[in-house]
Motif scaffolding. Structure first.
Motif, PDB file in Angstrom:
ATOM      1  N   SER A   1       0.869  -1.272  -0.090  1.00  0.00           N
ATOM      2  CA  SER A   1       0.033  -0.003   0.038  1.00  0.00           C
ATOM      3  C   SER A   1       0.803   1.269   0.072  1.00  0.00           C
ATOM      4  O   SER A   1       1.705   1.512   0.713  1.00  0.00           O
ATOM      5  CB  SER A   1      -0.894   0.039   1.142  1.00  0.00           C
ATOM      6  OG  SER A   1      -1.603   1.274   1.493  1.00  0.00           O
TER       7      SER A   1
ATOM      8  N   LYS B   1       0.124  -0.350  -4.694  1.00  0.00           N
ATOM      9  CA  LYS B   1      -1.477  -0.298  -5.145  1.00  0.00           C
ATOM     10  C   LYS B   1      -2.248  -0.335  -3.863  1.00  0.00           C
ATOM     11  O   LYS B   1      -1.991  -1.034  -2.747  1.00  0.00           O
ATOM     12  CB  LYS B   1      -1.640  -1.570  -5.964  1.00  0.00           C
ATOM     13  CG  LYS B   1      -2.918  -1.846  -6.370  1.00  0.00           C
ATOM     14  CD  LYS B   1      -3.264  -3.180  -7.225  1.00  0.00           C
ATOM     15  CE  LYS B   1      -4.538  -3.578  -7.668  1.00  0.00           C
ATOM     16  NZ  LYS B   1      -4.586  -4.786  -8.261  1.00  0.00           N
ATOM     17  N   SER B   2      -3.253   0.562  -4.009  1.00  0.00           N
ATOM     18  CA  SER B   2      -4.294   0.630  -2.937  1.00  0.00           C
ATOM     19  C   SER B   2      -5.697   0.438  -3.719  1.00  0.00           C
ATOM     20  O   SER B   2      -6.011   1.144  -4.886  1.00  0.00           O
ATOM     21  CB  SER B   2      -4.145   1.855  -2.058  1.00  0.00           C
ATOM     22  OG  SER B   2      -4.519   2.993  -2.711  1.00  0.00           O
ATOM     23  N   VAL B   3      -6.723  -0.219  -3.028  1.00  0.00           N
ATOM     24  CA  VAL B   3      -7.786  -0.376  -3.513  1.00  0.00           C
ATOM     25  C   VAL B   3      -8.829  -0.142  -2.542  1.00  0.00           C
ATOM     26  O   VAL B   3      -8.919  -0.510  -1.528  1.00  0.00           O
ATOM     27  CB  VAL B   3      -8.025  -2.092  -3.926  1.00  0.00           C
ATOM     28  CG1 VAL B   3      -9.554  -2.079  -4.701  1.00  0.00           C
ATOM     29  CG2 VAL B   3      -7.093  -2.218  -5.072  1.00  0.00           C
ATOM     30  N   THR B   4      -9.772   0.711  -2.913  1.00  0.00           N
ATOM     31  CA  THR B   4     -10.829   1.164  -2.098  1.00  0.00           C
ATOM     32  C   THR B   4     -12.064   0.978  -2.756  1.00  0.00           C
ATOM     33  O   THR B   4     -12.194   1.052  -4.184  1.00  0.00           O
ATOM     34  CB  THR B   4     -10.819   2.827  -1.856  1.00  0.00           C
ATOM     35  OG1 THR B   4     -10.672   3.562  -3.189  1.00  0.00           O
ATOM     36  CG2 THR B   4      -9.505   2.943  -0.968  1.00  0.00           C
TER      37      THR B   4
ATOM     38  N   THR C   1     -15.248   0.272  -7.501  1.00  0.00           N
ATOM     39  CA  THR C   1     -13.877   0.013  -7.160  1.00  0.00           C
ATOM     40  C   THR C   1     -13.017   1.095  -7.533  1.00  0.00           C
ATOM     41  O   THR C   1     -12.812   1.165  -8.777  1.00  0.00           O
ATOM     42  CB  THR C   1     -13.452  -1.549  -7.305  1.00  0.00           C
ATOM     43  OG1 THR C   1     -14.590  -2.229  -6.788  1.00  0.00           O
ATOM     44  CG2 THR C   1     -11.979  -1.812  -6.736  1.00  0.00           C
ATOM     45  N   LEU C   2     -12.132   1.617  -6.846  1.00  0.00           N
ATOM     46  CA  LEU C   2     -11.112   2.724  -7.301  1.00  0.00           C
ATOM     47  C   LEU C   2      -9.657   2.064  -6.909  1.00  0.00           C
ATOM     48  O   LEU C   2      -9.422   1.545  -5.983  1.00  0.00           O
ATOM     49  CB  LEU C   2     -11.326   3.820  -6.387  1.00  0.00           C
ATOM     50  CG  LEU C   2     -12.741   4.508  -6.597  1.00  0.00           C
ATOM     51  CD1 LEU C   2     -12.910   5.781  -5.824  1.00  0.00           C
ATOM     52  CD2 LEU C   2     -13.135   5.017  -8.275  1.00  0.00           C
ATOM     53  N   THR C   3      -8.791   1.933  -7.973  1.00  0.00           N
ATOM     54  CA  THR C   3      -7.473   1.657  -7.613  1.00  0.00           C
ATOM     55  C   THR C   3      -6.598   2.609  -7.964  1.00  0.00           C
ATOM     56  O   THR C   3      -6.611   3.549  -9.047  1.00  0.00           O
ATOM     57  CB  THR C   3      -7.323   0.441  -8.781  1.00  0.00           C
ATOM     58  OG1 THR C   3      -8.170  -0.493  -8.616  1.00  0.00           O
ATOM     59  CG2 THR C   3      -5.644  -0.184  -8.568  1.00  0.00           C
ATOM     60  N   ASN C   4      -5.637   2.837  -6.901  1.00  0.00           N
ATOM     61  CA  ASN C   4      -4.555   4.073  -6.898  1.00  0.00           C
ATOM     62  C   ASN C   4      -3.322   3.168  -7.171  1.00  0.00           C
ATOM     63  O   ASN C   4      -2.889   2.510  -6.231  1.00  0.00           O
ATOM     64  CB  ASN C   4      -4.644   4.781  -5.625  1.00  0.00           C
ATOM     65  CG  ASN C   4      -3.400   5.824  -5.548  1.00  0.00           C
ATOM     66  OD1 ASN C   4      -3.354   6.344  -6.756  1.00  0.00           O
ATOM     67  ND2 ASN C   4      -2.756   5.937  -4.508  1.00  0.00           N
ATOM     68  N   LEU C   5      -2.449   3.701  -8.072  1.00  0.00           N
ATOM     69  CA  LEU C   5      -1.202   2.939  -8.481  1.00  0.00           C
ATOM     70  C   LEU C   5      -0.123   4.247  -8.193  1.00  0.00           C
ATOM     71  O   LEU C   5      -0.325   5.394  -8.682  1.00  0.00           O
ATOM     72  CB  LEU C   5      -0.920   2.690  -9.791  1.00  0.00           C
ATOM     73  CG  LEU C   5      -2.265   1.447 -10.234  1.00  0.00           C
ATOM     74  CD1 LEU C   5      -1.924   1.102 -11.573  1.00  0.00           C
ATOM     75  CD2 LEU C   5      -1.701   0.000  -9.459  1.00  0.00           C
TER      76      LEU C   5
ATOM     77  N   ALA D   1       0.956   0.990 -14.179  1.00  0.00           N
ATOM     78  CA  ALA D   1       0.735  -0.473 -13.933  1.00  0.00           C
ATOM     79  C   ALA D   1       1.940  -1.300 -14.284  1.00  0.00           C
ATOM     80  O   ALA D   1       2.161  -2.306 -13.736  1.00  0.00           O
ATOM     81  CB  ALA D   1      -0.693  -0.748 -14.607  1.00  0.00           C
TER      82      ALA D   1
END
Length: 287
Positions: free
Chosen positions: A53, A191-194, A202-206, A232
């Motif tokens: 994270s 990577k964090s997924v909220t 689903t929101l993915t932050n790289l 990515a």
């Protein structure tokens, strides 16, 4: 209770909050004034694990001295320890904040600032009182007072700060021109997924992590928040890092994109000041 009663209550409550806050500041009793601020030195930097994270920040070991006792402490930024450390190298100085007499309750800060007097919330409460007074004027005397009351001070503030913003932009552009270029490498992608509680999306932050070595030998590990296409698939990619020689925490990958960004920001600032000034003028004319 009518509108006037609610607005009087509004102004009274937030006025009391402002008075208490300013009184505490004058007495030196705010949290900011009771916080010890000292400098810490990064002794070790651990490379982030690929796929972990980005919220945790780069893991570092920091040493600092308590100014009151002279005692040395060596600590790490495990868990919730203040600001996220996004750029680190051995020997970098960062801020360490903690309550007086409690150095083990430390928190990290990226900048070596002395801190304020704890006037943020009282000033905001004072702004809410002002907003209530403008609302009273607008209800009693018409909408032009709302334009004048809100847009007038905003326009004056914007006009006051605009020359400083222009000078900052020019300094930033000059700093970009003076940056040194060195090779770097993407060593991990965090990577964090909220999940959005409203629609379940689903929101993915790289967050790519780059490493580079400055011309004077400092090995820097840093989060790369912009300028990297297709993050990515960027792990292992070689990149060119442009950094400020006096502060490697200031770096970019794409200098031309930074130039364009600063030009857009300045255009937005100028247009914003003109719009609120025009709205204030409309309010004056309509009175």
């Amino acid at each position: 209770m009518g509108w006037h009663g609610y607005l009087v209550l509004w102004c009274g409550v937030f006025g009391a909050v402002a008075l208490v806050g300013y009184g505490r500041s004058l007495a030196g009793m705010t949290r900011a004034q009771r916080t010890v601020r000292t400098n810490g030195r990064i002794e070790r930097v651990d490379e982030p694990r690929h796929g972990s994270s980005p919220e945790d920040g780069i893991a570092v070991v920091v040493s600092f001295r308590d100014p009151a006792t002279g005692q040395e402490f060596t600590v790490t930024n495990d868990g919730e320890r203040g600001e996220r450390i996004g750029v680190a190298w051995t020997g970098r100085e960062i801020g360490v904040h903690y309550p007086r007499g409690r150095p083990h309750a430390f928190r990290f800060a990226n900048h070596l600032s002395e801190g304020g007097r704890g006037l943020g919330w009282p000033t905001f409460a004072l702004f809410l009182v002002y907003s209530g007074l403008v609302a009273v004027a607008a209800i009693d005397r018409g909408w032009p007072w709302a334009l004048l009351g809100f847009c007038g001070p905003w326009a004056l503030s914007g006009a006051y700060h605009l020359p400083g913003n222009i000078r900052d932009r020019n300094r930033r552009i000059a700093a970009l021109a003076a940056m040194a270029a060195v090779p770097g490498r993407v060593v991990a992608v965090l990577k964090s997924v909220t999940v959005d509680s409203n629609d379940g999306e689903t929101l993915t932050n790289l967050m790519p992590v780059v490493t580079f070595t400055t011309l004077d030998g400092r090995a820097v590990t840093a989060y790369c928040e912009s300028g990297l296409p297709d993050p990515a698939r960027s792990r292992g990619r070689d990149v060119t890092i442009h950094y400020a020689p006096d502060d490697p925490a200031v770096f970019v990958l794409d200098i031309e994109a930074e130039h364009r960004s600063w030009k857009r920001d300045m255009a937005v600032n100028v247009v914003g000041v003109l719009v609120v000034a025009a709205a204030a003028v409309v309010g004056v004319v309509a009175l």
